[in-house]
Design an enzyme around this catalytic site. Structure first.
Site, short mmCIF file in Angstrom:
data_model
loop_
_atom_site.label_atom_id
_atom_site.label_comp_id
_atom_site.label_asym_id
_atom_site.label_seq_id
_atom_site.Cartn_x
_atom_site.Cartn_y
_atom_site.Cartn_z
N ASP A 36 0.82 -1.22 0.00
CA ASP A 36 0.00 0.00 0.00
C ASP A 36 0.85 1.26 0.00
O ASP A 36 2.06 1.23 0.20
CB ASP A 36 -0.92 0.01 1.22
CG ASP A 36 -0.15 -0.01 2.54
OD1 ASP A 36 0.88 -0.70 2.58
OD2 ASP A 36 -0.58 0.64 3.50
N GLU A 37 0.20 2.38 -0.25
CA GLU A 37 0.75 3.73 -0.10
C GLU A 37 2.08 3.91 -0.84
O GLU A 37 3.08 4.38 -0.30
CB GLU A 37 0.91 4.06 1.39
CG GLU A 37 -0.43 4.06 2.11
CD GLU A 37 -0.33 4.46 3.57
OE1 GLU A 37 -1.23 5.17 4.04
OE2 GLU A 37 0.64 4.06 4.22
N ILE A 38 2.07 3.56 -2.11
CA ILE A 38 3.25 3.73 -2.95
C ILE A 38 3.21 5.12 -3.57
O ILE A 38 2.18 5.57 -4.07
CB ILE A 38 3.30 2.67 -4.06
CG1 ILE A 38 3.10 1.27 -3.48
CG2 ILE A 38 4.59 2.75 -4.85
CD1 ILE A 38 4.11 0.89 -2.43
#
Length: 687
Positions: A285-287
């Site tokens: 997540d949250e790239i």
């Protein structure tokens, strides 16, 4: 007149009879069973039971304190009888039928897990019988979970608790029928393949294996979460060569073959350490910066395609090693432009005009079918856009697991809003409606709240994961107080927890003009409030009038919480340590209030004598900070390590998490410590 008086007397006698014979309204089984039938005849008291026997021929399930003290052999008196059967029991292997009569207690299930949970329920009935002098009525409980996989998240990225505390945690989770843990390891685990990653106080593989075995005996399955493409600071602060961006330790390069070699080594270590789990959570997540280095650009792939390429590779690895991969799903949704809507409040009619899954539909072949997509929503998951997304997943045949939150990182000390119980309940209902793969209650370590303050959220996951439509959140809060502390439900004995949650909203920014320490969004630079100028008395009070008025209200709230906590501590039958943690948090949240009110008194003091008295009081309040800190950390450190060990290398930390601001415990007092130092310096200079 006679008939009215007779009716009143009759009702009074009935109430006495109900209390004497243990009406179920005085019992609080948590989670609430699916069905409780009161039967004819007499019941029994907890101390009527003199033995427990297992007629199934199998091993006894792990028993609680009260049942565990009974001999495993029939003797005079009434007993508890365990048996396995396929007849007239719930289909779920975790389901059971529990019958109480004057002859004894009979627990029947089709599986060992059901016998275990039936015994947990009986333990609670016996506990209430003992605590409140009640007879357990003749009854029949038919019970089973609505959600098969009911997990909580353990995140140890920024702190580590003592190992014995994790064992106690498992006992408590099992008591409330939570059956899984997903443990986010980061550097708190000794990876034998890459020991340089591990913190000096990390848990060894052998320790973890023993812990997982202990949990398995209590029907709890533990699976690892090893962060992958992003959230990789714990790895990339050591291995710059694997970074996508040389200036950031946040993301791996998905085009570097060594990325996969490295991750596969870590996966193997984690799987070996947690041998009984069926999942491997690979993060994802949250790239923020994929596709920017030379290797990635040369592939000609978009950032989204690179991410999905990474996902395919790691999913293939997990599957080939007997694990089902789990992946946070936010990046595909951001790629499709749906993220603002998922977090928004659009109505059904508004969504009819704006909802567009075209990008997702076109990219559907990039979604590995063997992966479980973890749909995380830490607020109200029942909003229209979110429900539409769940429908899209179902239409595409992609397996989904829910992720709600017991603590979403919004406070370093107290999760808010009944410890997120409303959101846990709502998402649990959606899991049942949409036949999802299970549910996880996350507890992020961004602000490292003490687990004792998170536990009510964990227990809420046990409650609503088992029976989402049973209790209201308010009823759950009352049942929680009875079960955890022995405080009789229905009397508001734990209302102080809600008040303490509210108090921390003022605490968050009481001492600053600007800045943010909310760990869910990352900390920012801050500016402390000004101090009074003795040449302009009253000016400071006028400038901060609204803040001072709120501080006065918060002082009253503090006193209320303190009174209710004192009463709870006096009446509690168990878990006083949890109350100790609440007490320390109450003193901490009150500290900025005390400073503000002492500054107000100094600013308003008339005459030199009164000014010196106010100044002396302000200095006393400042010095109280150090005593308060020592006491808080003495209580916290009974279960957790308060500092990172010598030699620990901090992350560069893409999200600037609050609990990573210092290797010692200074981050807990991000505004309070510098404010005290500022005031003491001010006293020395001005007076």
């Amino acid at each position: 007149m006679f008939s009215i008086r007779f009716t009143v007397i009759t009702l009074f006698l009935l109430q006495l009879a109900v209390h004497a014979y243990g009406g179920m309204e005085h019992f609080r089984i948590l989670p609430e069973p699916q069905s409780v039938e009161i039967m004819k005849g007499k019941g029994l008291h907890y101390n009527d039971l003199s033995f427990i026997v297992n007629r199934s021929g199998e091993d006894y399930p792990v028993l609680g304190t009260m049942l565990g003290s009974l001999p495993h052999k029939e003797r005079n008196g009434k007993g508890v009888y365990l048996s396995l059967s396929e007849k007239e029991v719930p289909q779920s292997p975790e389901g059971y039928v529990l019958q109480v009569s004057e002859k004894g207690v009979f627990i029947t299930s089709s599986g060992q897990a059901g016998l275990f949970y039936g015994c947990q329920t009986l333990e609670q009935l016996m506990e209430d019988s003992r605590d409140f002098g009640l007879q357990i009525p003749a009854l029949k409980i038919t019970d089973y979970p609505d959600i098969a996989y009911r997990a909580v998240h353990l995140d140890t990225k920024h702190h580590l608790d003592r190992m014995e505390y994790y064992y106690r945690m498992v006992d408590k989770l099992a008591r409330y029928k939570v059956n899984a843990i997903i443990w986010e390891l980061e550097d708190k685990f000794e990876y034998s393949s890459h020991p340089e990653i591990a913190s000096p106080n990390a848990i060894s593989k052998q320790e973890m294996q023993a812990f997982c075995r202990y949990a398995r005996e209590r029907n709890i399955e533990i699976s690892p979460l090893v962060q992958g493409l992003g959230h990789a600071s714990f790895i990339l602060k050591h291995h710059w060569e694997l970074r996508e961006n040389p200036e950031s330790d946040w993301e791996f390069c998905p085009s570097n073959p060594k990325t996969y070699e490295f991750l596969y080594d870590l996966y193997q270590d984690a799987i070996e350490a947690m041998p009984y789990g069926k999942y491997l959570h690979i993060g994802g997540d949250e790239i923020t910066a994929i596709g920017i280095d030379k290797r990635c650009k040369e592939t000609g792939k978009t950032a989204f395609e690179l991410q999905m390429h990474w996902l395919k590779q790691v999913c293939d690895y997990a599957k080939s090693h007997g694990r089902t991969p789990i992946f946070w799903d936010d990046m595909p949704l951001k790629f499709a432009g749906l993220w603002p809507q998922i977090l928004g409040d659009e109505t059904e009619s508004e969504l009819d005009k704006s909802w567009n899954t075209e990008k997702l539909d076109q990219a559907i072949e990039l979604f590995p079918k063997e992966c479980i997509y973890m749909r995380w929503n830490y607020g109200d998951a029942t909003k229209p856009a979110h429900k539409r997304l769940l429908k899209w997943y179902k239409e595409k045949g992609l397996p989904v697991m829910a992720a709600t939150a017991a603590s979403a990182g919004d406070s370093p000390f107290m999760p808010r809003e009944y410890t997120k119980a409303n959101y846990i309940k709502g998402f649990s209902q959606l899991v049942v409606e949409n036949d999802l793969q299970g549910i996880l209650a996350t507890a992020w370590d961004d602000g490292s709240p003490h687990l004792e303050t998170v536990f009510r959220g964990y227990i809420a996951q046990g409650e609503f994961g088992w029976n989402p439509d049973g209790r209201t959140v308010e009823e759950f809060a009352e049942a929680h107080g009875q079960r955890e502390f022995g405080l009789e439900a229905g009397k508001g004995k734990t209302d102080f927890i809600q008040e303490l949650e509210k108090a921390f909203f003022f605490f968050d920014g009481a001492l600053v003009e600007s800045g943010r320490r909310n760990p869910a969004w990352g900390t920012t630079h801050f500016k402390l409030i000004e101090l009074p100028d003795k040449t302009h008395p009253g000016q400071w009070t006028q400038k901060y009038q609204k803040r001072i008025e709120q501080a006065e209200k918060e002082q009253l709230r503090f006193e209320q919480i303190r009174r209710e906590l004192t009463e709870a501590r006096q009446e509690a039958l168990r878990n006083r340590y949890t109350l100790d943690i609440y007490e320390q948090n109450n003193h901490l949240q009150n500290y900025p209030v005390r400073l503000l009110l002492a500054l107000r008194d100094l600013d308003k003091a008339a005459g030199e004598e009164n000014r010196l008295k106010a100044l002396d009081h302000l200095e006393t309040v400042c010095n109280d900070f150090y005593a308060m800190r020592r006491e808080l950390e003495a209580v916290y450190s009974r279960t957790r390590f308060m500092e990172q060990p010598d030699g620990y290398i901090p992350d560069m930390n893409h999200h600037n998490h609050l609990s990573a601001k210092s290797n010692n415990s200074d981050w807990l007092y991000l505004y309070e410590k510098p404010m005290v130092e500022k005031i003491l310096s001010y006293i020395g200079e001005k007076y």
